[in-house]
Design an enzyme around this catalytic site. Structure first.
Site, PDB file in Angstrom:
ATOM      1  N   HIS A 166      -3.763   6.775   2.915  1.00 51.57           N
ATOM      2  CA  HIS A 166      -4.113   5.446   2.409  1.00 51.57           C
ATOM      3  C   HIS A 166      -5.499   5.096   2.951  1.00 51.57           C
ATOM      4  CE1 HIS A 166      -4.121   1.433   1.143  1.00 51.57           C
ATOM      5  NE2 HIS A 166      -3.889   0.888   2.316  1.00 51.57           N
ATOM      6  N   ASN A 192     -10.151  -0.853   0.319  1.00 46.16           N
ATOM      7  CA  ASN A 192      -8.688  -0.716   0.293  1.00 46.16           C
ATOM      8  C   ASN A 192      -8.163  -1.283  -1.030  1.00 46.16           C
ATOM      9  OD1 ASN A 192      -5.927  -1.023   0.632  1.00 46.16           O
ATOM     10  ND2 ASN A 192      -6.061  -1.954   2.664  1.00 46.16           N
ATOM     11  N   CYS A 204       0.820  -1.220   0.000  1.00 48.33           N
ATOM     12  CA  CYS A 204       0.000   0.000   0.000  1.00 48.33           C
ATOM     13  C   CYS A 204       0.852   1.267   0.000  1.00 48.33           C
ATOM     14  CB  CYS A 204      -0.931   0.006   1.201  1.00 48.33           C
ATOM     15  SG  CYS A 204      -1.872  -1.507   1.369  1.00 48.33           S
TER      16      CYS A 204
HETATM   17  N1  ACO Z   1     -17.918  -9.461   9.968  1.00 49.98           N
HETATM   18  C1  ACO Z   1     -18.290  -9.727  11.236  1.00 49.98           C
HETATM   19  N2  ACO Z   1     -17.430 -10.006  12.209  1.00 49.98           N
HETATM   20  C2  ACO Z   1     -16.140 -10.037  11.885  1.00 49.98           C
HETATM   21  C3  ACO Z   1     -15.669  -9.778  10.594  1.00 49.98           C
HETATM   22  C4  ACO Z   1     -16.628  -9.502   9.605  1.00 49.98           C
HETATM   23  N3  ACO Z   1     -16.299  -9.225   8.343  1.00 49.98           N
HETATM   24  N4  ACO Z   1     -14.328  -9.859  10.578  1.00 49.98           N
HETATM   25  C5  ACO Z   1     -13.956 -10.166  11.833  1.00 49.98           C
HETATM   26  N5  ACO Z   1     -15.043 -10.272  12.628  1.00 49.98           N
HETATM   27  C6  ACO Z   1     -15.096 -10.586  14.035  1.00 49.98           C
HETATM   28  C7  ACO Z   1     -13.836 -11.228  14.519  1.00 49.98           C
HETATM   29  O1  ACO Z   1     -13.870 -12.609  14.275  1.00 49.98           O
HETATM   30  C8  ACO Z   1     -13.867 -10.904  15.991  1.00 49.98           C
HETATM   31  O2  ACO Z   1     -14.715 -11.808  16.638  1.00 49.98           O
HETATM   32  P1  ACO Z   1     -14.235 -12.496  18.011  1.00 49.98           P
HETATM   33  O3  ACO Z   1     -14.047 -11.356  18.968  1.00 49.98           O
HETATM   34  O4  ACO Z   1     -15.377 -13.410  18.323  1.00 49.98           O
HETATM   35  O5  ACO Z   1     -12.971 -13.205  17.684  1.00 49.98           O
HETATM   36  C9  ACO Z   1     -14.553  -9.546  16.042  1.00 49.98           C
HETATM   37  O6  ACO Z   1     -15.207  -9.377  14.775  1.00 49.98           O
HETATM   38  C10 ACO Z   1     -13.608  -8.394  16.230  1.00 49.98           C
HETATM   39  O7  ACO Z   1     -12.498  -8.584  15.390  1.00 49.98           O
HETATM   40  P2  ACO Z   1     -11.267  -7.652  15.455  1.00 49.98           P
HETATM   41  O8  ACO Z   1     -10.172  -8.235  14.640  1.00 49.98           O
HETATM   42  O9  ACO Z   1     -10.997  -7.229  16.856  1.00 49.98           O
HETATM   43  O10 ACO Z   1     -11.862  -6.357  14.703  1.00 49.98           O
HETATM   44  P3  ACO Z   1     -11.129  -5.006  14.482  1.00 49.98           P
HETATM   45  O11 ACO Z   1     -11.847  -3.940  15.149  1.00 49.98           O
HETATM   46  O12 ACO Z   1      -9.639  -5.124  14.689  1.00 49.98           O
HETATM   47  O13 ACO Z   1     -11.350  -4.808  12.915  1.00 49.98           O
HETATM   48  C11 ACO Z   1     -10.175  -4.968  10.882  1.00 49.98           C
HETATM   49  C12 ACO Z   1     -10.844  -5.724  11.998  1.00 49.98           C
HETATM   50  C13 ACO Z   1     -11.224  -4.132  10.184  1.00 49.98           C
HETATM   51  C14 ACO Z   1      -9.590  -5.968   9.890  1.00 49.98           C
HETATM   52  C15 ACO Z   1      -9.065  -4.060  11.443  1.00 49.98           C
HETATM   53  O14 ACO Z   1      -8.239  -4.794  12.288  1.00 49.98           O
HETATM   54  C16 ACO Z   1      -8.237  -3.389  10.394  1.00 49.98           C
HETATM   55  O15 ACO Z   1      -8.697  -2.519   9.680  1.00 49.98           O
HETATM   56  N6  ACO Z   1      -6.933  -3.733  10.353  1.00 49.98           N
HETATM   57  C17 ACO Z   1      -6.014  -3.088   9.438  1.00 49.98           C
HETATM   58  C18 ACO Z   1      -6.181  -3.622   8.069  1.00 49.98           C
HETATM   59  C19 ACO Z   1      -5.355  -2.825   7.124  1.00 49.98           C
HETATM   60  O16 ACO Z   1      -5.335  -1.633   7.228  1.00 49.98           O
HETATM   61  N7  ACO Z   1      -4.670  -3.441   6.189  1.00 49.98           N
HETATM   62  C20 ACO Z   1      -3.889  -2.561   5.319  1.00 49.98           C
HETATM   63  C21 ACO Z   1      -2.915  -3.130   4.560  1.00 49.98           C
HETATM   64  S1  ACO Z   1      -3.532  -4.046   3.230  1.00 49.98           S
HETATM   65  C22 ACO Z   1      -2.202  -4.386   2.216  1.00 49.98           C
HETATM   66  O17 ACO Z   1      -1.097  -3.953   2.400  1.00 49.98           O
HETATM   67  C23 ACO Z   1      -2.531  -5.271   1.052  1.00 49.98           C
END
Ligand code: ACO
Length: 328
Positions: free
Chosen positions: A255, A285, A115
């Site tokens: 980003h 993204n 990214c």
């Molecule tokens: N729908 C419903 N529930 C979900 C989903 C979904 N799509 N995805 C995860 N959950 C659940 C999880 O299983 C978890 O449940 P649990 O507590 O029973 O285990 C709960 O939701 C909370 O999950 P978290 O991982 O704590 O959620 P978080 O608030 O961290 O959000 C997210 C997840 C959106 C992926 C976040 O961590 C994020 O944005 N991370 C950064 C991603 C990013 O920016 N990547 C960039 C680089 S990409 C590249 O370079 C190609």
């Protein structure tokens, strides 16, 4: 910046027609629109057709950027394509694009910094022009992330989309253009965000395919923490190198990974939301394509005026980060 002043002459973007909504994802994995919108800010994303590869998206964005810059493909000296979803292992996507555009005298290479790739590309291009080696450089961020996304994995499939953004760089008048670059990497965080199958470590095999190593794996929480920290510090460092302050920023182009990450950057930089370009609600993204698409869309919408100070900042797999300050 040392050497000739270098800036952006023109911008372009392209996203595929097909829209993948949160409602559709609800039918594919155990998720819901409310979770996706509150946790990420994403409402829909674009998906390339079976026939489209990254160079096809890049071609449309490049044609628009060249027209916006008022030059032709034959004027290009160099094409840099930032992508983690190249058309194939080789030839490079930039060579394929060079041929499609008819940019006969342009050198071409790909760059892989996930990214952050577009910012890395800008830094490379700016140096080639500042030193007088080249006059016109095309920098493209293009991705077909849908092709390496596992649509049974709710942790990742809700996040990613396809698209391409392009800019033409050239010499500008004194006082305009790029003021600073801040690039960085922390390879120890590589396993947090990876598509490990298909390279020389894990060549394609039945075993690799069964273990789904060809798809994006992401440790979301860890990447989130890294992103929040690095977006602020990289942005501040780019401003410091430019000899500018947070109050000088007219537009932040971050980003587009997660609305909550963008919000934390705004807080750290003490900026109101109307000084930030946000379009992740429409596109998700798009990795290397996110920043150039956001920049091109801001330009189209008339949100950037001559003399405005912009801060572009991104982070991604590698782990990598990059930020630049420029005067439009
Ligand atoms: N729908 C419903 N529930 C979900 C989903 C979904 N799509 N995805 C995860 N959950 C659940 C999880 O299983 C978890 O449940 P649990 O507590 O029973 O285990 C709960 O939701 C909370 O999950 P978290 O991982 O704590 O959620 P978080 O608030 O961290 O959000 C997210 C997840 C959106 C992926 C976040 O961590 C994020 O944005 N991370 C950064 C991603 C990013 O920016 N990547 C960039 C680089 S990409 C590249 O370079 C190609």
């Amino acid at each position: 910046m040392i050497g000739k002043p270098v800036g952006i002459w023109g911008t372009g973007m392209y996203v595929p027609e097909r829209v993948l909504s949160n409602a559709e994802l609800e039918k594919m994995v155990d998720t819901n629109d409310e979770w996706i919108v509150t946790r990420t800010g994403i409402k829909e994303r674009r998906i390339a057709s079976a026939e489209q590869a990254s160079s096809d998206l890049a071609y449309h964005a490049s044609v628009e950027a060249l027209a916006n810059a008022g030059i032709t493909a034959e004027d290009l000296d160099l094409i840099i394509v930032a992508t983690i979803t190249p058309d194939m292992a080789f030839p490079s996507t930039s060579c394929i694009l060079q041929d499609k555009l008819g940019a006969k005298k342009a050198a071409a290479f790909d760059l892989s910094a996930a990214c952050s790739g577009f910012i890395y590309g800008l830094a490379n291009a700016a140096n080639f022009i500042a030193t007088g080696i080249y006059k016109h450089v095309l920098v493209v961020g293009t991705e077909c992330l849908s092709k390496i996304t596992d649509y049974t994995d709710r942790n990742t499939c809700i996040l990613f989309g396809d698209g391409a953004g392009a800019v033409v760089l050239g010499e500008v008048e004194e006082g305009r253009g790029f003021r600073s670059f801040e690039l960085g990497a922390d390879g120890s965080g590589g396993p947090l965000l990876t598509a490990a199958g298909g390279g020389s470590r894990n060549p394609i095999s039945q075993e690799v395919l069964e273990s789904k190593k060809q798809f994006i794996y992401m440790a979301g929480k860890e990447v989130f923490k890294f992103a929040v920290k690095i977006m602020g510090s990289a942005g501040e460092e780019a401003l410091r190198k430019a000899g500018l302050d947070k109050t000088d920023i007219d537009l932040l182009v971050p980003h587009q990974a997660n609305f909550r990450i963008i919000q934390s950057s705004l807080e750290r930089l003490s900026l109101p939301e109307d000084k930030c370009m946000i379009n992740l609600n429409k596109y998700g993204n798009m990795s290397a394509a996110s920043i150039p698409v956001a920049l091109a869309e801001a330009n189209k919408e008339g949100r950037i005026k001559p003399g405005d100070t912009l801060l572009l900042v991104g982070f991604g797999g590698g782990l990598t980060w990059g930020a630049t300050v420029l005067v439009w």
